[in-house]
Scaffold this motif. Structure first.
Motif, PDB file in Angstrom:
ATOM      1  N   TYR A  34      38.376  45.728  53.117  1.00 28.66           N
ATOM      2  CA  TYR A  34      37.134  46.054  52.407  1.00 28.66           C
ATOM      3  C   TYR A  34      37.425  46.360  50.940  1.00 28.66           C
ATOM      4  O   TYR A  34      36.725  45.879  50.049  1.00 28.66           O
ATOM      5  CB  TYR A  34      36.441  47.242  53.068  1.00 28.66           C
ATOM      6  N   SER A  37      38.288  43.130  48.999  1.00 29.26           N
ATOM      7  CA  SER A  37      37.124  42.274  48.747  1.00 29.26           C
ATOM      8  C   SER A  37      36.227  42.874  47.679  1.00 29.26           C
ATOM      9  O   SER A  37      35.655  42.153  46.864  1.00 29.26           O
ATOM     10  CB  SER A  37      36.340  42.044  50.036  1.00 29.26           C
ATOM     11  N   ASN A  38      36.112  44.192  47.639  1.00 30.04           N
ATOM     12  CA  ASN A  38      35.299  44.857  46.626  1.00 30.04           C
ATOM     13  C   ASN A  38      35.906  44.675  45.236  1.00 30.04           C
ATOM     14  O   ASN A  38      35.194  44.393  44.269  1.00 30.04           O
ATOM     15  CB  ASN A  38      35.164  46.340  46.969  1.00 30.04           C
ATOM     16  N   CYS A  40      37.881  42.212  44.285  1.00 30.10           N
ATOM     17  CA  CYS A  40      37.743  40.798  43.924  1.00 30.10           C
ATOM     18  C   CYS A  40      36.349  40.500  43.391  1.00 30.10           C
ATOM     19  O   CYS A  40      36.195  39.753  42.418  1.00 30.10           O
ATOM     20  CB  CYS A  40      38.046  39.906  45.126  1.00 30.10           C
ATOM     21  N   GLU A  41      35.332  41.082  43.995  1.00 33.77           N
ATOM     22  CA  GLU A  41      33.960  40.854  43.537  1.00 33.77           C
ATOM     23  C   GLU A  41      33.756  41.404  42.125  1.00 33.77           C
ATOM     24  O   GLU A  41      33.145  40.758  41.275  1.00 33.77           O
ATOM     25  CB  GLU A  41      32.980  41.509  44.504  1.00 33.77           C
ATOM     26  N   LYS A  42      34.288  42.588  41.855  1.00 33.15           N
ATOM     27  CA  LYS A  42      34.171  43.166  40.514  1.00 33.15           C
ATOM     28  C   LYS A  42      34.912  42.314  39.492  1.00 33.15           C
ATOM     29  O   LYS A  42      34.436  42.114  38.376  1.00 33.15           O
ATOM     30  CB  LYS A  42      34.717  44.596  40.497  1.00 33.15           C
ATOM     31  N   ASN A  43      36.082  41.801  39.861  1.00 35.86           N
ATOM     32  CA  ASN A  43      36.838  40.952  38.945  1.00 35.86           C
ATOM     33  C   ASN A  43      36.106  39.645  38.648  1.00 35.86           C
ATOM     34  O   ASN A  43      36.150  39.151  37.519  1.00 35.86           O
ATOM     35  CB  ASN A  43      38.228  40.664  39.509  1.00 35.86           C
ATOM     36  N   GLU A  44      35.439  39.079  39.634  1.00 35.58           N
ATOM     37  CA  GLU A  44      34.670  37.852  39.411  1.00 35.58           C
ATOM     38  C   GLU A  44      33.551  38.087  38.409  1.00 35.58           C
ATOM     39  O   GLU A  44      33.311  37.258  37.525  1.00 35.58           O
ATOM     40  CB  GLU A  44      34.096  37.339  40.730  1.00 35.58           C
ATOM     41  N   ASP A  45      32.853  39.228  38.529  1.00 34.48           N
ATOM     42  CA  ASP A  45      31.787  39.550  37.577  1.00 34.48           C
ATOM     43  C   ASP A  45      32.350  39.726  36.172  1.00 34.48           C
ATOM     44  O   ASP A  45      31.775  39.248  35.198  1.00 34.48           O
ATOM     45  CB  ASP A  45      31.057  40.829  38.007  1.00 34.48           C
ATOM     46  N   SER A  48      33.316  36.386  34.697  1.00 35.09           N
ATOM     47  CA  SER A  48      32.123  35.630  34.333  1.00 35.09           C
ATOM     48  C   SER A  48      31.568  36.080  32.979  1.00 35.09           C
ATOM     49  O   SER A  48      31.234  35.244  32.129  1.00 35.09           O
ATOM     50  CB  SER A  48      31.055  35.789  35.415  1.00 35.09           C
ATOM     51  N   ASN A 124      24.894  43.821  37.516  1.00 36.75           N
ATOM     52  CA  ASN A 124      25.985  44.789  37.577  1.00 36.75           C
ATOM     53  C   ASN A 124      26.292  45.269  36.162  1.00 36.75           C
ATOM     54  O   ASN A 124      27.153  44.703  35.490  1.00 36.75           O
ATOM     55  CB  ASN A 124      27.222  44.149  38.221  1.00 36.75           C
ATOM     56  N   SER A 127      29.793  45.556  34.572  1.00 35.14           N
ATOM     57  CA  SER A 127      30.524  44.354  34.181  1.00 35.14           C
ATOM     58  C   SER A 127      29.999  43.864  32.837  1.00 35.14           C
ATOM     59  O   SER A 127      28.926  43.285  32.740  1.00 35.14           O
ATOM     60  CB  SER A 127      30.349  43.267  35.241  1.00 35.14           C
TER      61      SER A 127
END
Length: 137
Positions: A34, A37-38, A40-45, A48, A124, A127
């Protein structure tokens, strides 16, 4: 027939401790998944918003000149700040509405205009990205 089980009184303390240890090991591995994955999601934002800011800087460096900026109605004098709608009109482009874009133009060193590009993800607000450049021409 079979043995009678009347002499059993329950489970031992050792069995309880072993089951708790096994449960903790299993739950710890799920918590690790968990957390990863959390992150990774913040890094993707973040990636971007950084890519969007860099793309806008590249567009500004290639297409925007001092003459275009000074003759525009959006930014007639320095300093000025443009949102994504005004910047889209100035550059004759459209931008993604999922991100809030602000571009600030200020007097820089002699003969230069300092440009600051800020991009924030609307879904978000944590970000965000800021990038700087100069217009020389």
């Amino acid at each position: 027939m079979g043995k009678k089980l009347d002499d059993q009184k329950g489970i031992t303390l050792l069995e309880v401790l072993l089951s708790i240890v096994l449960l903790v090991i299993v739950l710890t591995s799920f918590a690790g998944f968990y957390t990863i994955s959390n992150v990774c999601e913040k890094n993707e934002d973040k990636i971007s918003t950084t890519q969007t800011a860099q793309q806008i800087v590249n567009i500004i460096e290639l297409e925007l000149t001092r003459d275009i900026l000074s003759t525009s109605t959006e930014c007639p004098s320095l300093p000025c700040t443009l949102n994504e709608d005004k910047l889209a009109g100035l550059l004759d482009r459209s931008f993604d509405n999922t991100q809030k874009i602000l571009v600030s133009f200020n007097n820089g060193e002699v003969g230069l205009i300092r440009v600051e590009v800020s991009v924030e993800d609307r879904s978000n607000p944590d970000s965000s990205s800021r990038t700087f450049t100069y217009i020389r021409r």
